[in-house]
Design a protein around this motif. Structure first.
Motif: not given
Length: 85
Positions: A71, A74-76, A61-62, A64-65
């Protein structure tokens, strides 16, 4: 490799050894085990999100969307994603 299942998704995480933080992360949709995505995630230096201590569900969840059909990472900030075959 640490497989975990919590319907409707199955997670697989593997921490790679080395100087940098690295994970191989794969997400499946259950019950058919359809592969949604598979990535290597790297971070140089200290891990600000303490990714190695997150539960598999929170980890995904942190970073990926995802839903039952797709799937995407995310931009982290500070983390690099490399798609695995």
């Amino acid at each position: 490799v640490e497989p975990r299942t919590k319907l409707p998704f199955g997670f697989s995480m593997e921490a790679a050894q080395g100087e940098a933080l690295a994970f191989k992360a794969t997400l499946y949709h259950l019950p058919d085990f359809a592969l949604l995505c598979s990535y290597e995630i790297r971070h140089e230096g200290p891990d600000p999100l303490k990714a190695s201590a997150l539960s598999p569900e929170r980890f995904f969840r942190t970073f990926f969307l995802y839903d039952s059909k797709k799937c995407v990472p995310k931009t982290v900030p500070g983390y690099e994603f490399t798609k695995l075959p």
